[in-house]
Design an enzyme around this catalytic site. Sequence first.
Site, PDB file in Angstrom:
ATOM      1  N   ASP A  67       0.811  -1.219   0.000  1.00 25.07           N
ATOM      2  CA  ASP A  67       0.000   0.000   0.000  1.00 25.07           C
ATOM      3  C   ASP A  67       0.844   1.269   0.000  1.00 25.07           C
ATOM      4  O   ASP A  67       2.051   1.229   0.223  1.00 25.07           O
ATOM      5  CB  ASP A  67      -0.965   0.011   1.207  1.00 25.07           C
ATOM      6  N   ASN A 134      -7.658  -3.524  14.267  1.00 25.40           N
ATOM      7  CA  ASN A 134      -9.029  -3.868  13.867  1.00 25.40           C
ATOM      8  C   ASN A 134      -9.065  -5.034  12.872  1.00 25.40           C
ATOM      9  O   ASN A 134     -10.093  -5.308  12.280  1.00 25.40           O
ATOM     10  CB  ASN A 134      -9.726  -2.644  13.254  1.00 25.40           C
ATOM     11  N   HIS A 136      -7.257  -5.235  10.066  1.00 31.55           N
ATOM     12  CA  HIS A 136      -6.986  -4.932   8.650  1.00 31.55           C
ATOM     13  C   HIS A 136      -5.695  -5.603   8.184  1.00 31.55           C
ATOM     14  O   HIS A 136      -4.768  -5.804   8.974  1.00 31.55           O
ATOM     15  CB  HIS A 136      -7.007  -3.422   8.355  1.00 31.55           C
ATOM     16  N   GLU A 141      -9.762  -2.297   5.378  1.00 31.00           N
ATOM     17  CA  GLU A 141     -10.402  -2.083   6.673  1.00 31.00           C
ATOM     18  C   GLU A 141     -11.648  -2.966   6.780  1.00 31.00           C
ATOM     19  O   GLU A 141     -12.161  -3.451   5.768  1.00 31.00           O
ATOM     20  CB  GLU A 141     -10.810  -0.607   6.803  1.00 31.00           C
TER      21      GLU A 141
HETATM   22  C1  F6R Z   1       1.442  -1.789   6.142  1.00 31.88           C
HETATM   23  C2  F6R Z   1       0.099  -2.288   6.224  1.00 31.88           C
HETATM   24  C3  F6R Z   1      -0.667  -2.387   7.496  1.00 31.88           C
HETATM   25  C4  F6R Z   1       0.179  -2.718   8.717  1.00 31.88           C
HETATM   26  C5  F6R Z   1      -0.676  -2.736   9.973  1.00 31.88           C
HETATM   27  C6  F6R Z   1       0.147  -2.999  11.227  1.00 31.88           C
HETATM   28  O1  F6R Z   1       1.928  -1.815   4.820  1.00 31.88           O
HETATM   29  O2  F6R Z   1      -0.426  -2.597   5.209  1.00 31.88           O
HETATM   30  O3  F6R Z   1      -1.667  -3.373   7.347  1.00 31.88           O
HETATM   31  O4  F6R Z   1       0.798  -3.957   8.531  1.00 31.88           O
HETATM   32  O5  F6R Z   1      -1.322  -1.510  10.116  1.00 31.88           O
HETATM   33  O6  F6R Z   1       1.006  -1.923  11.430  1.00 31.88           O
HETATM   34  P1  F6R Z   1       2.150  -1.996  12.536  1.00 31.88           P
HETATM   35  O7  F6R Z   1       3.098  -3.044  12.091  1.00 31.88           O
HETATM   36  O8  F6R Z   1       2.771  -0.631  12.530  1.00 31.88           O
HETATM   37  O9  F6R Z   1       1.475  -2.333  13.826  1.00 31.88           O
END
Ligand code: F6R
Length: 239
Positions: A67, A134, A136, A141
């Site tokens: 992303d 959550n 994702h 989401e």
């Molecule tokens: C990042 C992504 C997100 C993260 C998720 C966890 O490219 O796509 O899904 O993997 O938000 O983030 P952290 O590792 O910072 O807790």
Amino acid sequence: MVVRIFENRRAVSQACATLIAAQVIRKPESVLGLATGSSPVGTYQQLIEWYQQGLLDFSQCISFNLDEYIGLDESNPCSYHAFMKEELFNHINMKSFFLPNGNAKNLGVECRRYDKAIAAAGGVDLQLLGIGRNGHIGFNEPDSHFVKGTQVVSLTQSTIEANRRYFDSEDQVPKKAISMGIGTIMSAKEIILIAMGEDKADAIYKAVKGKISPDMPASSLALHPHVTFLVDQAAASRL
Ligand code: F6R
């Protein structure tokens, strides 16, 4: 789905780096799917170390990230382009790496282009994922349906708050991103999801033990034939 529980964050990172290294050794021309955020940083540090020691060679590898924010210049230190350069690509010899272009004039065209580029590369061999509090994955989401392809997404308030730590103020956190869809992620041949810390325990519990539902995007992974969850004890505390 295989779930492996490790004592701490460092052990998760080591295990994850080991699996990625094994992939690159087995298939030097691998297509890797990569993630940003805090979870993969230790993994990337270990891969850099092994590369610097001459144990790993990425010169035939290409990668696609999950992303990118919409509206941030690639040179903005908060962009995922900048993050990936800083945390990985500036330090290894990856042949080429790709992220969605969050500044494309036509974002719909950009989403379709990204999926086509992944398919043209032969698809992702190994996809690395983190997980949001959550549930994702990528920036998919909780929703009423599983989204197939790469798409423009609106970030939820909880994700905006979680990402606030990288910005000077909440106002500056982009509210939209381009993300691989659940279908894009599920088309990877193999998936590794890593999670550390107690604030991921609920999401890990629901993803592993809960029902498969688009309001818990990571639950879709239960339908994939080759998924490994690597989690620390804190993230596994509800299993
Ligand atoms: C990042 C992504 C997100 C993260 C998720 C966890 O490219 O796509 O899904 O993997 O938000 O983030 P952290 O590792 O910072 O807790």
